[in-house]
Write a protein that holds these residues in place. Structure first.
Motif, short mmCIF file in Angstrom:
data_model
loop_
_atom_site.label_atom_id
_atom_site.label_comp_id
_atom_site.label_asym_id
_atom_site.label_seq_id
_atom_site.Cartn_x
_atom_site.Cartn_y
_atom_site.Cartn_z
N LEU A 1 0.84 -1.20 0.00
CA LEU A 1 0.00 0.00 0.00
C LEU A 1 0.88 1.25 0.00
N ALA B 1 -5.58 -8.70 -3.37
CA ALA B 1 -5.33 -9.12 -1.99
C ALA B 1 -6.25 -10.29 -1.68
N TRP C 1 -11.02 -10.14 3.34
CA TRP C 1 -11.77 -8.89 3.38
C TRP C 1 -10.97 -7.71 2.83
N LYS C 2 -9.64 -7.83 2.81
CA LYS C 2 -8.81 -6.75 2.29
C LYS C 2 -9.07 -6.51 0.80
N ARG C 3 -9.66 -7.50 0.16
CA ARG C 3 -9.93 -7.37 -1.27
C ARG C 3 -10.91 -6.22 -1.55
N ILE D 1 -10.84 -3.27 -0.33
CA ILE D 1 -10.07 -2.03 -0.46
C ILE D 1 -8.91 -2.18 -1.43
N ARG D 2 -8.33 -3.38 -1.46
CA ARG D 2 -7.11 -3.58 -2.25
C ARG D 2 -7.33 -4.50 -3.45
N SER E 1 -4.18 -0.12 -3.48
CA SER E 1 -3.73 -1.38 -4.08
C SER E 1 -2.23 -1.42 -4.29
#
Length: 410
Positions: free
Chosen positions: A19, A231, A234-236, A238-239, A328
């Motif tokens: 990030l 990613a 759950w990070k997917r 945002i990323r 990302s």
């Protein structure tokens, strides 16, 4: 979204870089500062600005493309992108039908769809836009979110887009008044089908197009689409990346929300004509005397930029996509050969000119037009595809590659 290719596709995505925290904070700061200015024009405008930010995030995370979907279908028969379009259009059509049939909007004003005349300007403009998409490397929405990803050629595409839009606005009298055209045709109100019947008709058409893409895939055995770095867990959110079908649903819902809040669907390119005309006006050019800026459009020319719904949503898309690229870790300034810079500028001018003649771009005429049950939206799609075919023939002249059957990925 099912895989169109009969060839084996990779089972895992490449991993994302780290990030870029400073850029994330810049995006957040830009959102706060610009949001504070937008709020001066009312809570409705603030909501539309936020929707623009969410549109930018969704577009970037799925790399949701209109240009690439048309190119992949015509060059190698890869229809995954077009199937995502059909899902998006199907959901939007149903939601728009509910809003139009009930006459319900947040402000109480009657909703107005993008239903436009059918004439030479529509045909020529959409064909020209199709060529420009393939030279410029992106459509209107793609240009905005790719600029935020750090690719400098798309800055030239955007500059060309603005220039072409102003040029077409100057010629508006000839294209819209002097040349013959038929009145707008709504599949809902002009045919007697009503919004329920028109929605059902379009759902059948969307299903037929989806089946056609599978038929093409069986014949051509296209390479799979290249996986996008992502990613896990759950990070997917945002990323990224997001599956195309997720972005299709999000875009459809956000367009319906735009219609519900403002009384008009999502559009992009009218803002480009406004920005360019205001720049000329600041240099003493009397753009207010142009036919294009008469009537209802005159108010936009006289008002601040942030009072314009389309402009503030465009700014939101740029900020949202920039945040997504920074989060990302994929924001990267790339070196681009001169020929591609030239193609970007030429393609941008063609798209800008074509979008004004055709009453919008892939968003205003194709997405919002078809979702509004306008026949002009379907005609736009047909001639933009024909323009795409012509654009594919021109791309190699500028060092741009087209997908091939022998490729590992589209």
């Amino acid at each position: 979204m099912p895989q169109t290719s009969l060839k084996s596709a990779p089972s895992i995505h490449s991993r994302l870089p780290g990030l870029k925290a400073p850029l994330v904070w810049i995006a957040i700061l830009a959102f706060i500062v610009l949001g504070a200015f937008v709020y001066r024009y009312g809570w409705q405008k603030e909501l539309l600005f936020i929707i623009g930010v969410l549109l930018g995030v969704a577009l970037y995370h799925a790399r949701f493309g209109f240009t690439s979907a048309f190119r992949e279908l015509l060059s190698v028969g890869q229809g995954q992108g077009l199937r995502a379009h059909m899902l998006m259009l199907a959901i939007a059509s149903v939601l728009f039908a509910v809003i139009f049939s009930t006459g319900t909007t947040l402000t109480g004003a009657a909703p107005q769809g993008n239903v436009e005349p059918i004439g030479i300007s529509l045909v020529f403009g959409s064909f020209l836009f199709g060529i420009g998409m393939q030279l410029g490397g992106a459509c209107a929405s793609g240009c905005l979110y790719r600029v935020s990803g750090g690719t400098p050629s798309f800055i030239l595409t955007l500059i060309g887009f603005i220039a072409g839009s102003v040029w077409a606005a100057y010629h508006w009298q000839f294209w819209s008044k002097d040349l013959p055209s038929l009145p707008p045709v709504s599949l809902a109100t002009s045919t007697g089908l009503g919004y329920g019947g028109a929605a059902l008709l379009q759902l059948i058409l969307f299903a037929g197009i989806v089946l056609f893409t599978y038929w093409i895939a069986k014949r051509k055995n296209p390479p799979p689409r290249k996986p996008v770095p992502t990613a896990q867990g759950w990070k997917r959110i945002i990323r990224g990346s997001w599956p195309l079908w997720v972005s299709a649903i999000v875009l459809a819902v956000l367009n319906a929300l735009t219609l519900f809040i403002s009384g008009q669907p999502w559009g992009i390119t009218s803002a480009f004509a406004l920005w360019g005309s205001k720049i000329l006006q600041s240099f003493g050019v009397d753009v207010s005397s142009w036919v294009y800026w008469s009537g209802a459009k005159a108010k936009a020319l006289q008002s601040p930029i942030l009072a314009d719904k389309t402009s503030l949503m465009d700014f939101g898309i740029i900020i949202g996509a920039f945040f997504a690229a920074a989060a990302s870790g994929t924001f990267k300034v790339q070196k681009i050969p001169f020929k591609i810079h030239l193609a970007s500028l030429i393609g941008g001018i063609m798209m800008g000119y074509g979008a004004r003649l055709a009453y919008g771009c892939n968003i205003g005429s194709y997405f919002s037009g078809i979702a509004s049950f306008s026949l002009h939206g379907w005609i736009w799609a047909i001639f933009a595809l024909l323009g795409t075919y012509a654009g594919l023939k021109l791309r190699p002249l500028f060092g741009l590659k087209n997908p091939k059957q022998s490729d590992s990925f589209c």
